[in-house]
Structures are given as C-alpha cells and as structure tokens.
Design a protein around this motif. Structure first.
Motif, mmCIF file in Angstrom:
data_model
loop_
_atom_site.group_PDB
_atom_site.id
_atom_site.type_symbol
_atom_site.label_atom_id
_atom_site.label_comp_id
_atom_site.label_asym_id
_atom_site.label_seq_id
_atom_site.Cartn_x
_atom_site.Cartn_y
_atom_site.Cartn_z
ATOM 1 N N GLN A 178 0.757 4.133 -2.812
ATOM 2 C CA GLN A 178 0.452 5.505 -2.425
ATOM 3 C C GLN A 178 1.517 6.466 -2.942
ATOM 4 O OE1 GLN A 178 -2.338 6.685 -1.166
ATOM 5 N NE2 GLN A 178 -3.152 4.611 -1.106
ATOM 6 N N LYS A 179 2.742 5.994 -3.033
ATOM 7 C CA LYS A 179 3.835 6.842 -3.526
ATOM 8 C C LYS A 179 3.905 6.860 -5.052
ATOM 9 C CE LYS A 179 8.807 7.463 -3.247
ATOM 10 N NZ LYS A 179 10.075 6.933 -2.781
ATOM 11 N N THR A 232 0.823 -1.203 0.000
ATOM 12 C CA THR A 232 0.000 0.000 0.000
ATOM 13 C C THR A 232 0.860 1.258 0.000
ATOM 14 O OG1 THR A 232 -1.751 -1.184 1.167
ATOM 15 C CG2 THR A 232 -1.839 1.213 1.242
ATOM 16 N N LYS A 277 -4.696 3.535 -6.470
ATOM 17 C CA LYS A 277 -4.820 3.892 -5.050
ATOM 18 C C LYS A 277 -6.212 3.560 -4.526
ATOM 19 C CE LYS A 277 -1.360 7.519 -5.370
ATOM 20 N NZ LYS A 277 -1.081 8.963 -5.352
ATOM 21 N N SER A 305 -7.322 0.469 -1.646
ATOM 22 C CA SER A 305 -8.030 0.711 -0.388
ATOM 23 C C SER A 305 -8.845 -0.515 0.034
ATOM 24 C CB SER A 305 -8.938 1.938 -0.508
ATOM 25 O OG SER A 305 -10.008 1.679 -1.400
#
Length: 159
Positions: A78-79, A74, A86, A90
C-alpha cells in the motif's frame, strides 16, 4: 582386524557422525531445543530479561499485537506498490514463511482467494503478488509461491 570389520566400523562411525551433525544443525545456541520458550524469547529480544516481577507480562497481554505477515506485506505494498499490485494484494488472505529467512533456501507461501488453479483468473495477479513480495523481502536464494483458495499453485517467483 579383517577388511570386513574395518568397513563395518567405518560405516558405524560415519553414521554416528552424521547423526550428531544433524541433531545439532537446527540449534542457533548449540544446545537442545527443549530449553523452553523463554530462551527463544530472550534471543529475539537481544538477551534482555525481565526483572522477574509479578506484573511483567508479554506484549500481547498489554493490548499490543504484532501485525501478521499478510498485514505487514499489504502495508508495504500500500505504501510502495503500483496500482496493479495494490489491486492484486486485495486478494491475499495469508502469508507464511516470510519471517524465517536464512539466505540458504528461503521459501514463502502467499494464499489468495482466487479460484481455478493455474488456468484460472489469478495467474496474472499471482505474478504481480510474487513481484511485490520480491520488493518486500530480499534473499540470496528465496522462492515465493502463490496459491489459490483451494491450495493449488497459481504462480511463483524468486525473491
């Protein structure tokens, strides 16, 4: 020696050789797997040993914790991921097999909270999750499988 005796002897030798090879195939250090966890920990840390003092504790006891595979995955997305990746990430609840690679046949499993199996809502995001996983981990022969909340396959991909 008769022909039947030679065949039987050859079969016994073949079975013994196969058994010996398969017994040692999983060992990286050539020994048995019953040497305890300290040898495995020393191999992972590059062979560094503690000084044997009573105050030497594992890193987990000092308050530091290694991030889970799902947390690492994750964080990577996210980066580096797209907004769609993204959003799909989730829904990831668990990742297994991402840290055990040998480039021969690598298999990783990603579990999500989607429902409905292959015909459910998670099929599209599962492809995004598999694609993001391929960006995160590379293998010569890897397969990532994405599962729904009930453990049914909703997608897979190469990495």
């Amino acid at each position: 020696m008769g022909m039947k005796s030679k065949i039987a002897l050859g079969a016994v030798v073949g079975i013994v050789v196969i058994g010996a090879v398969s017994a040692n195939s999983g060992d990286a250090d050539g020994g048995s797997g019953d040497k305890g966890t300290s040898a495995s920990a020393e191999q992972r840390s590059g062979g560094a040993k503690s000084d044997g003092g009573a105050d030497a504790k594992p890193a987990e006891d000092k308050g530091t914790r290694k991030a889970s595979q799902a947390e690492q995955f994750t964080a990577f997305v996210q980066k580096n991921g797209t907004p769609q990746e993204k959003e799909a990430l989730s829904h990831v609840t668990k990742v297994q097999g991402a840290d055990e690679q040998n480039d021969i046949l690598d298999a990783a499993d990603v579990y999500t909270d989607f429902t409905g199996g292959i015909m459910g809502e998670g099929t599209g995001p599962a492809k995004l999750i598999a694609s993001a996983f391929a960006d995160w981990k590379q293998s010569d022969n890897g397969l990532v499988t994405v599962y729904d909340a009930d453990g049914e396959i909703i997608g897979n991909g190469s990495f």
